[in-house]
Design an enzyme around this catalytic site. Structure first.
Site, mmCIF file in Angstrom:
data_model
loop_
_atom_site.group_PDB
_atom_site.id
_atom_site.type_symbol
_atom_site.label_atom_id
_atom_site.label_comp_id
_atom_site.label_asym_id
_atom_site.label_seq_id
_atom_site.Cartn_x
_atom_site.Cartn_y
_atom_site.Cartn_z
ATOM 1 N N LYS A 165 0.854 -1.189 0.000
ATOM 2 C CA LYS A 165 0.000 0.000 0.000
ATOM 3 C C LYS A 165 0.891 1.241 0.000
ATOM 4 O O LYS A 165 1.737 1.409 0.879
ATOM 5 C CB LYS A 165 -0.900 -0.007 1.233
ATOM 6 C CG LYS A 165 -1.847 1.174 1.283
ATOM 7 C CD LYS A 165 -2.760 1.087 2.493
ATOM 8 C CE LYS A 165 -3.715 2.270 2.536
ATOM 9 N NZ LYS A 165 -4.570 2.231 3.737
ATOM 10 N N LYS A 182 -2.423 -1.603 -3.614
ATOM 11 C CA LYS A 182 -3.258 -0.413 -3.562
ATOM 12 C C LYS A 182 -2.376 0.826 -3.685
ATOM 13 O O LYS A 182 -1.390 0.900 -2.953
ATOM 14 C CB LYS A 182 -4.027 -0.389 -2.237
ATOM 15 C CG LYS A 182 -4.960 0.806 -2.078
ATOM 16 C CD LYS A 182 -5.625 0.797 -0.712
ATOM 17 C CE LYS A 182 -6.575 1.984 -0.594
ATOM 18 N NZ LYS A 182 -7.191 2.101 0.718
#
Ligand SMILES: [Zn+2]
Length: 325
Positions: free
Chosen positions: A195, A248
């Protein structure tokens, strides 16, 4: 001339031929739809920067869930937005908090629905960071205890999958241990393994009311310039017991989807994040792009890169398009 070059066009000669040789497909079962639940009653409030995405109170969530289930979407990702926020994010691990109540309600009305619980502290802390602060710095190891408590509380409420998004070191191990000790050894962990500290989360922060009050998340989320570091992050999570890995955001980080696919055999999830959605919506509203074709091309791109599952705000529209509506 014959034989001196390849005739690739043979396999593109008609729609039927192209269907026959298509390598990647987007199915409704691949889609995970994010939900934002707030306290109060009779609330269905559109998030201004995310047209078509709403905050729901529990009573209005019912109609939304009926629609989602009728469309054949079988997985939702739950974000609770509490009214009460404090220094240590108490509502994250309160069994009666908004997130836990929403999970219980969905599982009661739709037992077959896969409810994935986002596990973090940023929606619940008054400072907006994903962990507890000590002298302005996020205290990693103190935060782990609270995250494990939040995961156990969500599992108790009926969550089918725990999805920790906080990027603390050791979060998978801490949550796995917490779940196992509380009798939830059967609940999988979908780790937000890779992320990035990305500008593509802007509209989401408006939705989750989770903008940090001071500083940024760069001491725990990854530098967008780094790829090899993402492999180290993922390897740690696999060693700690992750059941799914996630990348992400999606579009600017497609290489990471491919790298994880080539290096790990766990189910791989990509989060098609808020700004990716908002940019498509804005361009489509201006008539600059064909929304359906842009979205389908994006999603099949995720599949081509190696994603198994796609978290996307487009999920309801895609479900309709896949049915030819
Ligand atoms: Zn967070």
């Amino acid at each position: 001339m014959a034989g001196t070059f390849d005739r690739h066009r043979r396999l593109r000669s008609s729609a039927a031929m192209r269907n026959l040789v298509r390598e990647n497909h987007v199915r409704v079962e691949d889609l995970i739809y994010p939900l934002f639940v707030v306290e109060g009653t009779n609330i269905k409030e559109e998030i201004p920067s995310m047209p078509g995405v709403y905050h729901f109170s529990l009573d209005r969530l019912k109609e939304e869930m009926e629609e989602i289930a009728a469309l054949g979407i079988q997985s939702v990702l739950m974000f609770g937005v509490p009214e009460h926020k404090d220094y240590c994010g108490s509502e994250a691990y309160n069994d009666e908090a908004i997130t836990q109540r929403a999970i219980r309600q969905i599982k009661a009305d739709h037992p077959e629905m896969i409810v994935i619980a986002d596990t973090c502290l940023c929606q619940y802390t008054d400072h907006g960071h994903c962990g507890v602060l000590q002298e302005g710095q996020v205290d990693n190891d103190e935060t782990l205890k609270l995250l494990a408590a939040a995961a156990v509380s969500q599992a108790k409420a009926g969550a089918d999958i725990i999805a920790p998004s906080n990027m603390m070191d050791g979060f998978v191990a801490a949550i796995r241990q917490g779940l196992d000790e509380a009798g939830f050894a059967h609940i999988p962990i979908m780790s937000y393994a890779v992320k990035y500290a990305s500008s593509f989360y802007g509209p989401f922060r408006e939705a989750a009311h989770s903008t940090p009050q001071s500083g940024d998340r760069k001491t725990y989320q990854m530098d967008p310039a780094n790829a090899r570091e993402g492999l180290r992050e993922a390897a740690s999570d696999v060693a700690e017991g992750a059941d799914f890995l996630m990348v992400k955001p999606g579009l600017a980080f497609m290489d990471m989807v491919l790298r994880l696919r080539e290096n790990f055999n766990l189910p791989l999830v990509v989060y098609n994040v808020s700004a990716e959605y908002s940019m498509v919506k804005a361009a489509a509203a201006n008539g600059w792009i064909d929304e359906e074709r842009i979205v389908m091309e994006t999603l099949v791109g995720f599949k081509r890169a190696g994603a198994d599952l796609i978290i996307t705000y487009h999920a309801k529209d895609v479900a309709k398009w896949l049915r030819g509506e």
